[in-house]
Design an enzyme around this catalytic site. Structure first.
Site, short mmCIF file in Angstrom:
data_model
loop_
_atom_site.label_atom_id
_atom_site.label_comp_id
_atom_site.label_asym_id
_atom_site.label_seq_id
_atom_site.Cartn_x
_atom_site.Cartn_y
_atom_site.Cartn_z
N ASP A 264 0.85 -1.21 0.00
CA ASP A 264 0.00 0.00 0.00
C ASP A 264 0.88 1.25 0.00
O ASP A 264 2.08 1.18 0.32
CB ASP A 264 -0.98 0.01 1.19
CG ASP A 264 -0.28 0.07 2.54
OD1 ASP A 264 0.81 -0.52 2.68
OD2 ASP A 264 -0.82 0.71 3.45
N GLU B 20 0.22 -0.85 5.94
CA GLU B 20 1.34 -0.25 6.66
C GLU B 20 1.13 1.23 6.83
O GLU B 20 1.50 1.82 7.86
CB GLU B 20 2.65 -0.52 5.90
CG GLU B 20 3.92 -0.32 6.74
CD GLU B 20 4.44 1.12 6.73
OE1 GLU B 20 5.31 1.42 7.57
OE2 GLU B 20 4.00 1.95 5.90
#
Lengths: 354, 354
Positions: free
Chosen positions: A87, A152
């Site tokens: 991500d 994250e």
């Protein structure tokens, strides 16, 4: 391993092409409008691992999926756990990008795209180095386990649950995280610690709607002024954090630690010039490297309230909002810091604002 | 004047229709995208005055035009100068409107639209009352002069130049400004003074681009934190303005003035309930009505910086911006206040932020 080097050289164009494909996916985990794209990035990693003949799995979570991969068992070899994330951070403000964030561009040998160095690029090197082994020698010389997550950038809440559940399968001799930087050109670094984080969003509400500042100005608390005051209360003028109890659990830096940091020969002037800042600022009595690496912080990442358009608009805004994060260092408890932060902000609000 | 009352009653539907037409024009003077609409509103007023047989003129300025109108000369009658403005405040946030700002709606006998009471509605009553005289008696019984400007919401800079230039033609026995409110239902008010204003926009710049707060957090000044600190420095915790020299020229309120304000019987609890605020807040030692009417203020009307979207984004923003206005009371000099405000903000900025 000359045949591996040859394979890497022979395939580097394709590797770059595939990386760019990965980078084109706007896997912005913070923004729910991009939920499908985040999943698409997970599937990309998943299929990359499958193509190597690794057991690969898209593990569903309450949020974005986690990609797990595992190389075929090599008896007697050590087990290496590779962590990464697919991500990326939100790319705005978009008009500050030289080239669009999800249209990767190569300039001077560097790839420019959102996520290129955080963390798609690094994830990709860990996949492609395995591919070079598999394609030239038939297998990787270690037992590889991959955990590539998609949250994250939003606090990894579901990773924690996953790690707990999968504890047994994730046993490894060594864990590699390449979500870090080099110290400088030609100076690779082994990062042995990262600061933690507490993130929150604060909204102050005043009147039920925006009011005319000529009619009500001065008579009620203005949520933006109040928010500014609450934020200002987080530090003193010298930059030291003022949240009660914030530093309680942090052991002081030892002389040895400070000397080791100083010995790195950090180029402060060069660093500031790079980022376009004329002077450092932060906790008194600390060097810039200490402030960056081993001291906690409290930063506003975004603020918003009232009229944003062109020209003046004479209102008392109905609300004001700020996103605040604290970077934490060893021994600080995120729960304790979050609570102390909340209480401190509440205590620094005037009457009539909630 | 029964025939005038009859005319007003007979034509009220048309008056409302024309008013709604006026209100439909998005004459937002602050926003240059609406420049043509602002001119359209000027032309609307201009044609309304022409239709009465008044000498009407669209006076060009450096900004939006001023509409001047003059009724035919009535020898021996007093001259009345009517001031109003046809521009409106920006309507956002749009999602807070029950019905769209430029689609006027009548609910419970009230017209809801941007500008309905500030100031298109009032301007319109001054035109339509003249029309009733002209159409029933052939002329208005006084010498009427209209000055309807299009920059009231952005500081009226060009009005000042116009007034200077047209000084002779604007001579009048009385000036009427209906850009004000009633004190309450059934309690009309003659407003004999309004607070002045100083408006500014402050932008603090830090790094040349947004930086990762895990890499630079704590080591350089964060423009949003710095702006919050600068804004917080404008008041003390009790709400008293802290800009040096700000109160120097203001004569203290006399007991007589305070008693007259107190005698109005202002319903503080009702007012706060109306606007949805649980407690008043402002300069210590003043009543709410004193704070609203005769004491100066310093309010942020809008603030912006860093990430505004959903979820967290861990950055040190490159810049932060606030729109600030001060409401001024008699004897305060706008120039002096603006300078003091600027200097105070500059002095309350940390190193590395400009």
């Amino acid at each position: 391993m000359p045949q591996i080097d040859e394979y890497l050289a022979a395939n580097s164009d394709r590797f770059v092409r595939e990386l760019l494909e990965f980078l084109r996916i706007p896997s912005i985990s913070a923004d729910s409008r991009f939920k499908d794209d985040v999943r698409r990035a997970a599937k990309f990693v998943h299929s990359q691992l499958e193509r190597l003949g690794f057991a690969s799995q898209l593990v569903e979570t309450e949020g974005h999926p986690i990609v797990y991969g595992q190389s075929p068992q090599v008896e007697g070899a050590p087990t290496v756990l590779v962590y990464g994330h697919y991500d990326v951070q939100p790319p705005d403000p978009l008009n500050e990008w030289v080239t669009p964030p999800f249209e990767p561009t190569i300039r001077d040998g560097y790839v420019f795209a959102r996520g290129a160095t955080d963390d798609k690029g690094q994830v990709f090197t860990h996949i492609k180095s395995a591919e070079a082994w598999v394609k030239t020698t038939g297998q990787v010389p270690v037992n590889l386990k991959y955990v590539i997550e998609g949250e994250e950038e939003v606090g990894s809440n579901n990773l924690e649950i996953f790690l707990e559940k999968w504890r047994d399968r994730l046993q490894a001799d060594v864990a590699v995280i390449s979500d870090t930087s080099q110290f400088g050109p030609g100076r690779p670094a082994i990062t042995h610690g990262l600061r933690g984080i507490v993130a929150c969003e604060v909204t102050l509400r005043g009147p039920k709607q925006d009011l005319h500042s000529g009619i009500f100005g001065g008579a009620i608390a203005n949520p933006v002024n109040a928010l500014a005051r609450a934020i200002a209360s987080l530090h003193d003028a010298s930059g030291r954090i003022q949240i009660p109890g914030f530093f309680d659990d942090i052991p002081p830096l030892t002389d040895a630690e400070r000397q080791r940091l100083a010995a790195l020969g950090f180029d402060e002037a060069g660093c500031l010039a790079d980022i376009g800042v004329s002077a450092p600022f932060g906790e008194p009595g600390c060097t810039t490297l200490e402030r960056r690496w081993v001291r906690p912080t409290c930063d506003v990442n975004g603020i918003q309230g009232g009229y944003q358009g062109e020209g003046p608009k004479t209102i008392i805004p109905a609300w004001a909002r700020a996103k605040i994060t604290c970077r934490l260092v060893p021994n600080q408890s995120p729960e304790k810091v979050a609570l102390a932060l909340e209480q401190h902000l509440r205590e620094n609000c005037p009457p009539g604002v909630t």
